[in-house]
Design a protein around this motif. Structure first.
Motif, PDB file in Angstrom:
ATOM      1  N   GLU A   1     -34.707 -85.516 -58.033  1.00  0.00           N
ATOM      2  CA  GLU A   1     -33.976 -85.048 -56.845  1.00  0.00           C
ATOM      3  C   GLU A   1     -32.602 -85.702 -56.721  1.00  0.00           C
ATOM      4  OE1 GLU A   1     -37.412 -85.944 -56.522  1.00  0.00           O
ATOM      5  OE2 GLU A   1     -37.755 -83.797 -56.861  1.00  0.00           O
ATOM      6  N   GLY A   2     -32.404 -86.826 -57.396  1.00  0.00           N
ATOM      7  CA  GLY A   2     -31.120 -87.511 -57.406  1.00  0.00           C
ATOM      8  C   GLY A   2     -31.002 -88.325 -58.676  1.00  0.00           C
ATOM      9  N   LEU A   3     -29.768 -88.621 -59.093  1.00  0.00           N
ATOM     10  CA  LEU A   3     -29.536 -89.392 -60.312  1.00  0.00           C
ATOM     11  C   LEU A   3     -28.599 -90.564 -60.044  1.00  0.00           C
ATOM     12  CD1 LEU A   3     -28.973 -86.660 -63.063  1.00  0.00           C
ATOM     13  CD2 LEU A   3     -31.085 -87.908 -62.546  1.00  0.00           C
ATOM     14  N   VAL A   4     -28.761 -91.616 -60.851  1.00  0.00           N
ATOM     15  CA  VAL A   4     -27.831 -92.743 -60.863  1.00  0.00           C
ATOM     16  C   VAL A   4     -27.284 -92.872 -62.278  1.00  0.00           C
ATOM     17  CG1 VAL A   4     -27.567 -95.234 -60.633  1.00  0.00           C
ATOM     18  CG2 VAL A   4     -28.994 -93.984 -59.003  1.00  0.00           C
ATOM     19  N   LEU A   5     -25.955 -92.898 -62.391  1.00  0.00           N
ATOM     20  CA  LEU A   5     -25.274 -93.098 -63.667  1.00  0.00           C
ATOM     21  C   LEU A   5     -24.715 -94.519 -63.670  1.00  0.00           C
ATOM     22  CD1 LEU A   5     -24.139 -91.931 -66.357  1.00  0.00           C
ATOM     23  CD2 LEU A   5     -22.104 -91.225 -65.054  1.00  0.00           C
ATOM     24  N   PRO A   6     -25.413 -95.471 -64.313  1.00  0.00           N
ATOM     25  CA  PRO A   6     -24.894 -96.835 -64.376  1.00  0.00           C
ATOM     26  C   PRO A   6     -23.899 -96.960 -65.523  1.00  0.00           C
ATOM     27  CG  PRO A   6     -27.032 -96.745 -65.425  1.00  0.00           C
ATOM     28  CD  PRO A   6     -26.699 -95.327 -64.999  1.00  0.00           C
ATOM     29  N   GLY A   7     -23.419 -98.162 -65.765  1.00  0.00           N
ATOM     30  CA  GLY A   7     -22.506 -98.313 -66.892  1.00  0.00           C
ATOM     31  C   GLY A   7     -21.941 -99.705 -67.011  1.00  0.00           C
ATOM     32  N   VAL A   8     -22.001-100.264 -68.216  1.00  0.00           N
ATOM     33  CA  VAL A   8     -21.381-101.544 -68.532  1.00  0.00           C
ATOM     34  C   VAL A   8     -20.736-101.380 -69.905  1.00  0.00           C
ATOM     35  CG1 VAL A   8     -21.767-103.981 -68.995  1.00  0.00           C
ATOM     36  CG2 VAL A   8     -23.102-102.844 -67.217  1.00  0.00           C
ATOM     37  N   GLY A   9     -19.453-101.737 -70.006  1.00  0.00           N
ATOM     38  CA  GLY A   9     -18.774-101.599 -71.293  1.00  0.00           C
ATOM     39  C   GLY A   9     -17.486-100.818 -71.154  1.00  0.00           C
ATOM     40  N   ALA A  10     -17.083-100.157 -72.233  1.00  0.00           N
ATOM     41  CA  ALA A  10     -15.792 -99.465 -72.288  1.00  0.00           C
ATOM     42  C   ALA A  10     -15.940 -97.971 -72.033  1.00  0.00           C
ATOM     43  CB  ALA A  10     -15.142 -99.693 -73.651  1.00  0.00           C
TER      44      ALA A  10
ATOM     45  N   PRO B   1     -27.715 -84.795 -55.689  1.00  0.00           N
ATOM     46  CA  PRO B   1     -26.819 -85.960 -55.640  1.00  0.00           C
ATOM     47  C   PRO B   1     -26.745 -86.729 -56.957  1.00  0.00           C
ATOM     48  CG  PRO B   1     -28.343 -85.948 -53.773  1.00  0.00           C
ATOM     49  CD  PRO B   1     -28.845 -84.931 -54.746  1.00  0.00           C
ATOM     50  N   LEU B   2     -25.541 -87.191 -57.265  1.00  0.00           N
ATOM     51  CA  LEU B   2     -25.272 -88.046 -58.420  1.00  0.00           C
ATOM     52  C   LEU B   2     -24.473 -89.248 -57.945  1.00  0.00           C
ATOM     53  CD1 LEU B   2     -25.034 -88.712 -61.493  1.00  0.00           C
ATOM     54  CD2 LEU B   2     -22.977 -87.266 -61.511  1.00  0.00           C
ATOM     55  N   LEU B   3     -24.943 -90.457 -58.275  1.00  0.00           N
ATOM     56  CA  LEU B   3     -24.256 -91.692 -57.906  1.00  0.00           C
ATOM     57  C   LEU B   3     -23.877 -92.462 -59.156  1.00  0.00           C
ATOM     58  CD1 LEU B   3     -23.397 -93.880 -55.802  1.00  0.00           C
ATOM     59  CD2 LEU B   3     -25.731 -94.800 -56.013  1.00  0.00           C
ATOM     60  N   GLY B   4     -22.581 -92.694 -59.361  1.00  0.00           N
ATOM     61  CA  GLY B   4     -22.101 -93.524 -60.459  1.00  0.00           C
ATOM     62  C   GLY B   4     -21.873 -94.945 -59.984  1.00  0.00           C
ATOM     63  N   ILE B   5     -22.272 -95.925 -60.796  1.00  0.00           N
ATOM     64  CA  ILE B   5     -22.121 -97.333 -60.429  1.00  0.00           C
ATOM     65  C   ILE B   5     -21.298 -98.046 -61.495  1.00  0.00           C
ATOM     66  CG2 ILE B   5     -23.335 -99.524 -60.127  1.00  0.00           C
ATOM     67  CD1 ILE B   5     -25.636 -98.015 -58.868  1.00  0.00           C
ATOM     68  N   CYS B   6     -20.287 -98.807 -61.047  1.00  0.00           N
ATOM     69  CA  CYS B   6     -19.391 -99.602 -61.902  1.00  0.00           C
ATOM     70  C   CYS B   6     -18.709 -98.677 -62.932  1.00  0.00           C
ATOM     71  CB  CYS B   6     -20.144-100.750 -62.555  1.00  0.00           C
ATOM     72  SG  CYS B   6     -19.045-102.030 -63.210  1.00  0.00           S
ATOM     73  N   LEU B   7     -18.908 -98.883 -64.222  1.00  0.00           N
ATOM     74  CA  LEU B   7     -18.332 -97.972 -65.217  1.00  0.00           C
ATOM     75  C   LEU B   7     -18.801 -96.551 -64.972  1.00  0.00           C
ATOM     76  CD1 LEU B   7     -16.769 -97.355 -67.834  1.00  0.00           C
ATOM     77  CD2 LEU B   7     -18.821 -98.021 -69.105  1.00  0.00           C
ATOM     78  N   GLY B   8     -20.028 -96.404 -64.489  1.00  0.00           N
ATOM     79  CA  GLY B   8     -20.546 -95.070 -64.173  1.00  0.00           C
ATOM     80  C   GLY B   8     -19.696 -94.349 -63.151  1.00  0.00           C
ATOM     81  N   MET B   9     -19.131 -95.078 -62.187  1.00  0.00           N
ATOM     82  CA  MET B   9     -18.216 -94.466 -61.231  1.00  0.00           C
ATOM     83  C   MET B   9     -16.936 -94.028 -61.918  1.00  0.00           C
ATOM     84  SD  MET B   9     -16.154 -96.038 -57.946  1.00  0.00           S
ATOM     85  CE  MET B   9     -14.430 -95.914 -58.446  1.00  0.00           C
ATOM     86  N   GLN B  10     -16.400 -94.860 -62.806  1.00  0.00           N
ATOM     87  CA  GLN B  10     -15.154 -94.515 -63.478  1.00  0.00           C
ATOM     88  C   GLN B  10     -15.309 -93.260 -64.332  1.00  0.00           C
ATOM     89  OE1 GLN B  10     -13.719 -97.996 -65.538  1.00  0.00           O
ATOM     90  NE2 GLN B  10     -13.634 -99.230 -63.679  1.00  0.00           N
ATOM     91  N   LEU B  11     -16.479 -93.082 -64.925  1.00  0.00           N
ATOM     92  CA  LEU B  11     -16.725 -91.909 -65.769  1.00  0.00           C
ATOM     93  C   LEU B  11     -16.675 -90.607 -64.982  1.00  0.00           C
ATOM     94  CD1 LEU B  11     -19.722 -93.268 -67.884  1.00  0.00           C
ATOM     95  CD2 LEU B  11     -17.325 -93.142 -68.573  1.00  0.00           C
ATOM     96  N   LEU B  12     -16.821 -90.687 -63.658  1.00  0.00           N
ATOM     97  CA  LEU B  12     -16.778 -89.485 -62.825  1.00  0.00           C
ATOM     98  C   LEU B  12     -15.375 -88.890 -62.746  1.00  0.00           C
ATOM     99  CD1 LEU B  12     -18.940 -90.741 -59.804  1.00  0.00           C
ATOM    100  CD2 LEU B  12     -19.723 -89.421 -61.796  1.00  0.00           C
ATOM    101  N   PHE B  13     -14.356 -89.682 -63.112  1.00  0.00           N
ATOM    102  CA  PHE B  13     -12.972 -89.240 -62.985  1.00  0.00           C
ATOM    103  C   PHE B  13     -12.490 -88.481 -64.225  1.00  0.00           C
ATOM    104  CE2 PHE B  13     -13.337 -92.272 -59.615  1.00  0.00           C
ATOM    105  CZ  PHE B  13     -12.504 -91.770 -58.624  1.00  0.00           C
ATOM    106  N   GLU B  14     -11.258 -88.012 -64.157  1.00  0.00           N
ATOM    107  CA  GLU B  14     -10.724 -87.131 -65.199  1.00  0.00           C
ATOM    108  C   GLU B  14     -10.411 -87.839 -66.509  1.00  0.00           C
ATOM    109  OE1 GLU B  14      -8.098 -83.850 -62.920  1.00  0.00           O
ATOM    110  OE2 GLU B  14      -7.609 -85.925 -62.380  1.00  0.00           O
TER     111      GLU B  14
ATOM    112  N   ILE C   1     -35.842 -90.506 -58.159  1.00  0.00           N
ATOM    113  CA  ILE C   1     -34.454 -90.773 -58.550  1.00  0.00           C
ATOM    114  C   ILE C   1     -34.443 -91.170 -60.024  1.00  0.00           C
ATOM    115  CG2 ILE C   1     -32.449 -92.281 -58.248  1.00  0.00           C
ATOM    116  CD1 ILE C   1     -33.122 -92.455 -55.298  1.00  0.00           C
ATOM    117  N   GLY C   2     -33.664 -90.462 -60.820  1.00  0.00           N
ATOM    118  CA  GLY C   2     -33.558 -90.738 -62.242  1.00  0.00           C
ATOM    119  C   GLY C   2     -32.391 -91.652 -62.538  1.00  0.00           C
ATOM    120  N   ILE C   3     -32.626 -92.669 -63.364  1.00  0.00           N
ATOM    121  CA  ILE C   3     -31.565 -93.561 -63.820  1.00  0.00           C
ATOM    122  C   ILE C   3     -31.256 -93.189 -65.257  1.00  0.00           C
ATOM    123  CG2 ILE C   3     -30.901 -95.958 -64.225  1.00  0.00           C
ATOM    124  CD1 ILE C   3     -32.959 -96.670 -62.015  1.00  0.00           C
TER     125      ILE C   3
END
Length: 213
Positions: free
Chosen positions: A39-48, A74-87, A2-4
């Motif tokens: 095989e899978g990625l995690v997109l983290p995120g803190v900030g704007a 699979p791609l999993l966004g966490i916190c700001l990373g989840m918000q970045l998945l949107f339009e 899993i890649g971060i």
């Protein structure tokens, strides 16, 4: 593996340590070649939001992620990373996101329908309410997770809402469409529930890998 994704705006090491404690093999990288082999990625995120998108674009990771998602991994966004998945987002003015999920990121109003003020950012433990079955939620019961955020997703498709929490409005806590998933809260700081959700993500990645082989 899993890649971060390291693009300069994530709480990388806490997520990495949480995954490793659960037995996952991980790598932290901002190199598309390294990440493409995962095989899978995690997109983290803190900030704007706009700063994060600018960093992704500067490193051409936005284009890489679109190719990666098309591959079915699979791609999993966490916190700001989840918000970045949107339009798009309203944070510090309008800006566009990755566009994998339909919806827009907005700030908590800070005033409820009765005119009473409430605390922003939303910080603390809130109970998740499940809306549909999903591999991330397999075998789990509704429980509390830890949120820290001032913005939340207004989603366009209820089919993409997996779990939510209440904080004046219904806050999408877990979202997903196909191989793209997101968690608004911090699973690595959310006790047993957070561990169980990350464990389910690891299982999901492993199952996807077996299907490809």
């Amino acid at each position: 593996m899993i890649g971060i994704i390291d693009y300069g705006m994530g709480n990388l090491f806490s997520v990495n340590n949480a995954l490793k404690r659960l037995g996952a093999e991980t790598v932290i990288s901002g190199d598309p070649e390294v990440l493409a082999s995962c095989e899978g990625l995690v997109l983290p995120g803190v900030g704007a939001f706009p700063d994060a998108m600018a960093a992704l674009r500067e490193q051409k990771l936005d284009l890489f992620l679109k190719e990666y998602v098309t591959s079915g991994k699979p791609l999993l966004g966490i916190c700001l990373g989840m918000q970045l998945l949107f339009e798009s987002s309203d944070e510090h003015g309008y800006s566009t996101g990755l566009g994998f999920l339909k919806g827009h990121i907005v700030k908590f109003a800070g005033i409820d329908r009765e005119g009473r003020s409430y605390k922003v950012p939303h910080m603390g433990w809130n109970k998740l309410h499940f809306h549909q079955e999903h591999p991330l939620l397999a075998g789990l019961e509704e429980d509390y997770v830890y949120f820290v955020h001032s913005y939340y997703a207004e989603i366009k498709k209820t089919s993409e809402l997996l779990a939510s929490a209440s904080y004046d409005v219904e806050v999408p806590g877990i979202v997903g469409l196909g191989n793209v998933m997101g968690m608004q809260f911090h699973p690595e700081k959310s006790g047993q529930m957070g561990k169980a959700l990350l464990q389910n993500y690891i299982k999901l990645v492993e199952e996807k890998e077996r299907l490809v082989q």
